[in-house]
Design a protein around this motif. Structure first.
Motif, PDB file in Angstrom:
ATOM      1  N   ILE A 177       0.828  -1.204   0.000  1.00 30.29           N
ATOM      2  CA  ILE A 177       0.000   0.000   0.000  1.00 30.29           C
ATOM      3  C   ILE A 177       0.868   1.262   0.000  1.00 30.29           C
ATOM      4  O   ILE A 177       0.467   2.306  -0.528  1.00 30.29           O
ATOM      5  CB  ILE A 177      -0.972   0.019   1.190  1.00 30.29           C
ATOM      6  CG1 ILE A 177      -0.231   0.146   2.525  1.00 30.29           C
ATOM      7  CG2 ILE A 177      -1.862  -1.194   1.201  1.00 30.29           C
ATOM      8  CD1 ILE A 177      -1.155   0.340   3.709  1.00 30.29           C
ATOM      9  N   THR A 178       2.067   1.180   0.569  1.00 31.16           N
ATOM     10  CA  THR A 178       2.965   2.335   0.552  1.00 31.16           C
ATOM     11  C   THR A 178       3.519   2.562  -0.846  1.00 31.16           C
ATOM     12  O   THR A 178       3.631   3.707  -1.305  1.00 31.16           O
ATOM     13  CB  THR A 178       4.118   2.141   1.551  1.00 31.16           C
ATOM     14  OG1 THR A 178       3.591   1.775   2.827  1.00 31.16           O
ATOM     15  CG2 THR A 178       4.921   3.426   1.705  1.00 31.16           C
ATOM     16  N   ILE A 179       3.856   1.489  -1.542  1.00 27.94           N
ATOM     17  CA  ILE A 179       4.338   1.613  -2.920  1.00 27.94           C
ATOM     18  C   ILE A 179       3.249   2.190  -3.820  1.00 27.94           C
ATOM     19  O   ILE A 179       3.504   3.051  -4.671  1.00 27.94           O
ATOM     20  CB  ILE A 179       4.811   0.241  -3.453  1.00 27.94           C
ATOM     21  CG1 ILE A 179       6.069  -0.216  -2.703  1.00 27.94           C
ATOM     22  CG2 ILE A 179       5.087   0.305  -4.946  1.00 27.94           C
ATOM     23  CD1 ILE A 179       6.530  -1.605  -3.072  1.00 27.94           C
ATOM     24  N   GLU A 180       2.010   1.722  -3.627  1.00 28.66           N
ATOM     25  CA  GLU A 180       0.897   2.248  -4.418  1.00 28.66           C
ATOM     26  C   GLU A 180       0.706   3.738  -4.179  1.00 28.66           C
ATOM     27  O   GLU A 180       0.487   4.516  -5.104  1.00 28.66           O
ATOM     28  CB  GLU A 180      -0.382   1.489  -4.069  1.00 28.66           C
ATOM     29  CG  GLU A 180      -1.570   1.788  -4.969  1.00 28.66           C
ATOM     30  CD  GLU A 180      -2.357   3.021  -4.561  1.00 28.66           C
ATOM     31  OE1 GLU A 180      -3.117   3.558  -5.389  1.00 28.66           O
ATOM     32  OE2 GLU A 180      -2.208   3.445  -3.387  1.00 28.66           O
ATOM     33  N   ARG A 181       0.812   4.161  -2.924  1.00 28.07           N
ATOM     34  CA  ARG A 181       0.678   5.579  -2.596  1.00 28.07           C
ATOM     35  C   ARG A 181       1.827   6.382  -3.195  1.00 28.07           C
ATOM     36  O   ARG A 181       1.635   7.497  -3.665  1.00 28.07           O
ATOM     37  CB  ARG A 181       0.672   5.744  -1.061  1.00 28.07           C
ATOM     38  CG  ARG A 181       0.360   7.173  -0.641  1.00 28.07           C
ATOM     39  CD  ARG A 181      -1.107   7.425  -0.457  1.00 28.07           C
ATOM     40  NE  ARG A 181      -1.982   7.052  -1.539  1.00 28.07           N
ATOM     41  CZ  ARG A 181      -2.616   7.916  -2.322  1.00 28.07           C
ATOM     42  NH1 ARG A 181      -2.439   9.199  -2.163  1.00 28.07           N
ATOM     43  NH2 ARG A 181      -3.449   7.492  -3.245  1.00 28.07           N
ATOM     44  N   LEU A 182       3.020   5.789  -3.227  1.00 31.39           N
ATOM     45  CA  LEU A 182       4.183   6.441  -3.821  1.00 31.39           C
ATOM     46  C   LEU A 182       3.956   6.690  -5.302  1.00 31.39           C
ATOM     47  O   LEU A 182       4.204   7.789  -5.821  1.00 31.39           O
ATOM     48  CB  LEU A 182       5.432   5.578  -3.607  1.00 31.39           C
ATOM     49  CG  LEU A 182       6.750   6.108  -4.173  1.00 31.39           C
ATOM     50  CD1 LEU A 182       7.174   7.373  -3.433  1.00 31.39           C
ATOM     51  CD2 LEU A 182       7.837   5.051  -4.068  1.00 31.39           C
ATOM     52  N   PHE A 183       3.448   5.668  -6.011  1.00 28.52           N
ATOM     53  CA  PHE A 183       3.166   5.820  -7.433  1.00 28.52           C
ATOM     54  C   PHE A 183       2.013   6.799  -7.671  1.00 28.52           C
ATOM     55  O   PHE A 183       2.022   7.564  -8.640  1.00 28.52           O
ATOM     56  CB  PHE A 183       2.832   4.467  -8.065  1.00 28.52           C
ATOM     57  CG  PHE A 183       4.035   3.584  -8.264  1.00 28.52           C
ATOM     58  CD1 PHE A 183       5.280   4.132  -8.496  1.00 28.52           C
ATOM     59  CD2 PHE A 183       3.920   2.204  -8.219  1.00 28.52           C
ATOM     60  CE1 PHE A 183       6.397   3.334  -8.678  1.00 28.52           C
ATOM     61  CE2 PHE A 183       5.019   1.387  -8.395  1.00 28.52           C
ATOM     62  CZ  PHE A 183       6.266   1.957  -8.631  1.00 28.52           C
ATOM     63  N   SER A 184       1.001   6.760  -6.793  1.00 31.25           N
ATOM     64  CA  SER A 184      -0.152   7.649  -6.958  1.00 31.25           C
ATOM     65  C   SER A 184       0.246   9.114  -6.843  1.00 31.25           C
ATOM     66  O   SER A 184      -0.301   9.977  -7.539  1.00 31.25           O
ATOM     67  CB  SER A 184      -1.214   7.328  -5.897  1.00 31.25           C
ATOM     68  OG  SER A 184      -1.725   6.039  -6.068  1.00 31.25           O
ATOM     69  N   ILE A 185       1.193   9.391  -5.960  1.00 33.26           N
ATOM     70  CA  ILE A 185       1.648  10.763  -5.771  1.00 33.26           C
ATOM     71  C   ILE A 185       2.638  11.185  -6.856  1.00 33.26           C
ATOM     72  O   ILE A 185       2.576  12.300  -7.371  1.00 33.26           O
ATOM     73  CB  ILE A 185       2.295  10.921  -4.376  1.00 33.26           C
ATOM     74  CG1 ILE A 185       1.250  10.714  -3.277  1.00 33.26           C
ATOM     75  CG2 ILE A 185       2.961  12.271  -4.222  1.00 33.26           C
ATOM     76  CD1 ILE A 185       0.142  11.738  -3.280  1.00 33.26           C
ATOM     77  N   SER A 186       3.536  10.287  -7.224  1.00 37.43           N
ATOM     78  CA  SER A 186       4.595  10.630  -8.172  1.00 37.43           C
ATOM     79  C   SER A 186       4.132  10.558  -9.629  1.00 37.43           C
ATOM     80  O   SER A 186       4.516  11.392 -10.446  1.00 37.43           O
ATOM     81  CB  SER A 186       5.800   9.700  -7.982  1.00 37.43           C
ATOM     82  OG  SER A 186       6.281   9.756  -6.665  1.00 37.43           O
ATOM     83  N   LEU A 187       3.311   9.554  -9.949  1.00 37.11           N
ATOM     84  CA  LEU A 187       2.860   9.342 -11.332  1.00 37.11           C
ATOM     85  C   LEU A 187       1.346   9.190 -11.372  1.00 37.11           C
ATOM     86  O   LEU A 187       0.826   8.116 -11.710  1.00 37.11           O
ATOM     87  CB  LEU A 187       3.531   8.091 -11.918  1.00 37.11           C
ATOM     88  CG  LEU A 187       5.059   8.046 -11.861  1.00 37.11           C
ATOM     89  CD1 LEU A 187       5.551   6.652 -12.222  1.00 37.11           C
ATOM     90  CD2 LEU A 187       5.658   9.077 -12.804  1.00 37.11           C
TER      91      LEU A 187
END
Length: 312
Positions: free
Chosen positions: A102-112
């Motif tokens: 879920i942290t990786i998904e949030r990272l991608f959601s914010i960055s890309l």
């Protein structure tokens, strides 16, 4: 080997404690799980995201109710002992990997934000959740398939100590990785808020409202994920450190557990509290899901945000 030897508390205290914890963990997580899955206002991708954690916590509560409350005494050779310990380790691995997910998904959601909405669908995320459970099962049986032997049925006392050390390191290392990623997420989120505030003009109020709404939604999701990650660290890292220490520096683990029963109980309580607190966070943070579930339970008309004819 005696089949009724144990190092655990008296049966009455144990059954009452496990019964209360099991009912709370199972009911709260099951309610949150149903609320998210049946919600028509929650994005499909985020449904899968929270499902990966809620499923683990719900099954943990079910395990406490079905295995720990059976009124028999059993040692490490008993089927119920192996079921209890195997599932506990699988749930631990799946939880730490789900938090990473879920942290990786949030990272991608914010960055890309554009690419993730187009390329990362809920079906692909469901495949990742299945992969997480597969990895958790493989890791568990790789270390513990033939090494659950001992006079008692208790966590750490029986099993492959190397496996517990690996599990302890996995918990701590994954949490450190998550903290680093979340620090970056917080930094990018803050920068986005400043950029949006600097470019907000009154020429297009409809667009401005949409941007503000999306910005608030992203910020709220980021804060929710941060709370979940923080609870995970507080609940699991003490157990991780405990596993590493007992596996590397203690020669007689059984005697160590016996003389440090209070410490072990505290560590185990923190472990279970993660599954107890998570659904409470969901209930209070996921406002639309909460409102929709209350409306379903009380048979009320659907809230305005669920009405397709409602104009915002």
């Amino acid at each position: 080997m005696s089949t009724n030897s144990t190092a655990e508390p008296g049966p009455t205290t144990q059954y009452i404690t496990n019964g209360i914890l099991g009912i709370l963990v199972f009911s709260l997580n099951a309610l949150s799980l149903i609320s998210i899955l049946l919600s028509r206002s929650f994005p499909a991708r985020q449904k899968v995201l929270f499902f990966s954690l809620l499923l683990t916590d719900t099954l943990l509560g079910f395990q406490i109710l079905c295995v720990r409350l059976i009124p028999i005494r059993y040692n490490s050779e008993h089927f119920l002992c192996k079921s209890r310990l195997y599932t506990g380790i699988i749930f631990t691995y799946s939880t730490i990997l789900s938090n990473l997910f879920i942290t990786i998904e949030r990272l991608f959601s914010i960055s890309l934000p554009v690419n993730i909405n187009r390329q990362i669908t809920w079906k692909k995320m469901a495949i990742v959740v299945a992969l997480i459970w597969t990895i958790a099962i493989i890791l568990t049986f790789s270390f513990f398939a033939t090494d659950f032997e001992g006079p008692v049925c208790q966590f750490v006392v029986v099993g492959n100590l190397t496996g517990y050390v690996v599990l302890g390191f996995s918990i701590c290392i994954v949490f450190l990785i998550i903290v680093v990623m979340y620090a970056y997420i917080a930094k990018v989120t803050r920068r986005h808020i400043r950029q949006i505030a600097a470019t907000m003009v009154g020429n297009n109020p409809v667009t401005n409202i949409g941007i503000v709404y999306q910005n608030k939604a992203d910020l709220r999701t980021t804060v929710t994920v941060g709370i979940i990650v923080g609870i995970f660290g507080i609940s699991y890292c003490p157990m991780g450190v405990y596993l590493i220490y007992s596996g590397l520096y203690v020669s007689d683990v059984t005697a160590f557990i016996a003389t440090n029963q209070t410490i072990f109980t505290i560590m185990l309580t923190f472990y279970v509290m993660n599954s107890l607190i998570n659904p409470i966070v969901y209930i209070f943070r996921l406002k639309k899901c909460r409102q929709e579930m209350i409306a379903r339970i009380l048979c009320r008309p659907q809230p305005d945000f669920l009405n397709p004819n409602h104009v915002t």
